[in-house]
Design an enzyme around this catalytic site. Structure first.
Site, PDB file in Angstrom:
ATOM      1  N   HIS A  57       0.842  -1.217   0.000  1.00 55.72           N
ATOM      2  CA  HIS A  57       0.000   0.000   0.000  1.00 55.72           C
ATOM      3  C   HIS A  57       0.865   1.250   0.000  1.00 55.72           C
ATOM      4  O   HIS A  57       1.486   1.606   1.002  1.00 55.72           O
ATOM      5  CB  HIS A  57      -0.924   0.018   1.224  1.00 55.72           C
ATOM      6  N   HIS A  59       1.497   5.377  -2.190  1.00 54.87           N
ATOM      7  CA  HIS A  59       1.006   6.422  -3.105  1.00 54.87           C
ATOM      8  C   HIS A  59       2.206   7.069  -3.787  1.00 54.87           C
ATOM      9  O   HIS A  59       2.791   8.023  -3.271  1.00 54.87           O
ATOM     10  CB  HIS A  59       0.205   7.482  -2.340  1.00 54.87           C
ATOM     11  N   GLN A 153      -9.657   9.697  -4.827  1.00 53.13           N
ATOM     12  CA  GLN A 153      -9.335  10.291  -3.517  1.00 53.13           C
ATOM     13  C   GLN A 153     -10.533  10.976  -2.847  1.00 53.13           C
ATOM     14  O   GLN A 153     -10.705  10.909  -1.638  1.00 53.13           O
ATOM     15  CB  GLN A 153      -8.188  11.294  -3.663  1.00 53.13           C
ATOM     16  N   HIS A 211      -9.331   1.697   0.025  1.00 55.51           N
ATOM     17  CA  HIS A 211      -9.199   2.392   1.292  1.00 55.51           C
ATOM     18  C   HIS A 211     -10.561   2.243   1.965  1.00 55.51           C
ATOM     19  O   HIS A 211     -11.582   2.588   1.359  1.00 55.51           O
ATOM     20  CB  HIS A 211      -8.922   3.873   1.072  1.00 55.51           C
ATOM     21  N   GLU A 214     -11.185   4.269   7.031  1.00 50.98           N
ATOM     22  CA  GLU A 214      -9.972   4.894   7.564  1.00 50.98           C
ATOM     23  C   GLU A 214     -10.380   6.012   8.511  1.00 50.98           C
ATOM     24  O   GLU A 214     -10.241   7.206   8.216  1.00 50.98           O
ATOM     25  CB  GLU A 214      -9.079   5.420   6.424  1.00 50.98           C
ATOM     26  N   ASP A 310       2.229   3.331   2.904  1.00 54.66           N
ATOM     27  CA  ASP A 310       1.229   4.371   2.615  1.00 54.66           C
ATOM     28  C   ASP A 310       1.860   5.673   2.125  1.00 54.66           C
ATOM     29  O   ASP A 310       1.600   6.094   1.005  1.00 54.66           O
ATOM     30  CB  ASP A 310       0.325   4.631   3.831  1.00 54.66           C
TER      31      ASP A 310
END
Ligand code: FE2
Length: 430
Positions: A57, A59, A153, A211, A214, A310
């Site tokens: 995971h 970005h 997002q 996701h 969270e 992450d």
């Protein structure tokens, strides 16, 4: 004549005195005292060799953008991180994205991290991030596996063009369908988004990694729908819930039932211990909750669990260095997995479990696997998490692609050794 022969290794499963031979990009033998010669031979000196680290995971479009918008994340919250990411958008260029992603991949290789599942934001209709990361993925493929996840997002229902952006991103070669159902305008829309996106993935034969939940809301239960859809669509083994922070705060009865359902449906869980410890619990006074999913309980139930990084140097996390052992170290503490079995499980969460969840082919230390592995200045997996040591050699397809000198310290102390190293000096005394 082998291409590479690494002598006298310790393997993660505890075997010692093992040689590893590679030819034609594959591991061809794993055994004590292999006869033969090689173009290159390395004496591991009894130290640990592991299959590469895998980040399930990350970005890559956000990494190294810390400060690009000119402001730090003052509150340390997920919400401010997302707001800052929005303010960063006008500063994103193809050249900047490419440069930062490639620099991070260099760093990853130096740390023995040779596979990354990266979410890529598809909110902007230009799909600039997809375009650039698809190029980066192809460019680094000889030395690092990048898998891309289409990630809305701001949510699937955030704008009318989002369903079309998913289709376009997948047509451009994005591998996995993402989502963020807890961030949809209503809880009900989150469930609808999950159903729509799982259906899309099933139609295309793709994996799903959302996701999910969270937050610290004990009633955030989008994972329940993700688990149901996994079972309904026959997608067991191809679906992951990332973060799942609310699981920490859930009612124990509900959590126990959920864990059992996830395990039986084949839904994997990807915790991000560093990110979760940074971003969750921010509206608590005291005590402050940990906001990390229930890793030992999921593992005990038979679910696949990985730990991801992450964020590194971005609006959500101002530190990080592509070291998956930092992630395992934090996970061990947060989840109280500090016993011998727990540490081994944390090591697996950043290696073999992560590889299995993202569907990496040819992974492992057995004949026939890709000749990809890492020699660490550590005695065993627990030692590796303790020390987070240098990667003495990183091997990809039988070739050494990164080397770091052994860490030693010269002492000038009366009556004490001249040189110590963090592994052997401690071993000799204990
Ligand atoms: Fe993430």
């Amino acid at each position: 004549m082998f291409d590479l022969l690494v002598r006298n290794t310790t393997l993660p499963d505890g075997r010692t005195g093992i040689d590893i031979a590679a030819s034609g990009g594959k591991i061809v033998a794993v055994a004590p005292s292999i006869a033969g010669e090689a173009a290159r031979e390395i004496d591991a000196g009894g130290l640990l060799v592991t299959p590469p680290f895998v980040d399930a995971h990350f970005h890559l479009d956000g990494t190294l953008t810390l400060g690009l918008a000119g402001k730090p994340n003052k509150s340390g919250t997920l919400a401010e991180g997302i707001r800052l990411w929005g303010e960063t958008q006008p500063f994103l260029t193809a050249e900047g994205l490419r440069k930062r992603a490639l620099a991070y991949c260099d760093l990853a290789v130096s740390q023995g991290l040779l596979a990354i599942r990266s979410h890529v934001d598809i909110t902007d209709d230009s799909l600039l991030g997809v375009e650039v990361l698809a190029e980066v993925k192809a460019a680094v493929a000889p030395y690092l596996d990048v898998q891309l996840v289409a990630f809305p997002q701001m949510g699937y229902f955030s704008k009318p063009s989002m369903p079309g952006n998913f289709i376009r991103a997948l047509d451009m070669g994005v591998d996995v369908v993402g989502g963020i159902p807890h961030l949809e305008p209503t809880d009900a829309l989150g469930h609808l988004a999950t159903t729509a996106l799982c259906t899309l993935a099933a139609e295309r034969g793709l994996m799903v990694d959302m996701h999910c939940d969270e937050n610290d809301d004990p009633l955030s239960r989008q994972i329940e729908t993700l688990t149901y859809e996994t079972r309904r669509l026959g997608m067991g083994g191809r679906v992951a819930g990332s973060h799942l922070c609310s699981m920490h705060s859930m009612d124990n009865f509900f959590a126990a039932r959920l864990i059992e359902r996830m395990a039986s449906a084949g839904v994997a869980a990807i915790a991000n211990p560093i990110a979760n410890m940074t971003l969750q619990g921010r509206i608590d006074t005291y005590p402050k909750r940990r906001g990390m999913l229930r890793a030992p309980e999921l593992m005990a139930a038979g679910a696949a669990v990985a730990f991801g990084q992450d964020s590194v140097l971005d609006p959500w996390y101002p530190m990080g260095r592509a070291d998956m052992l930092d992630v395992a170290h934090m996970g061990a503490h947060v989840a109280h997995m500090t016993g011998d079995d727990g540490l081994r499980a944390c090591f697996a969460a950043v290696t073999e479990n992560a590889a299995r969840i993202i569907g990496l082919d040819g992974y492992g230390l057995a004949p026939g696997c890709n000749a990809d592995f890492v020699l660490l200045q550590a005695a065993d997996p627990a030692d590796a998490i303790r020390l987070r040591p240098v990667r003495l050699a990183v091997v990809r397809r039988g070739k050494v692609i990164a080397e770091t000198p052994m860490q030693t310290t010269r002492l000038a102390l009366p009556g004490r050794p001249d040189v110590i190293d963090p592994v052997r000096s401690v071993r000799a005394a204990s």
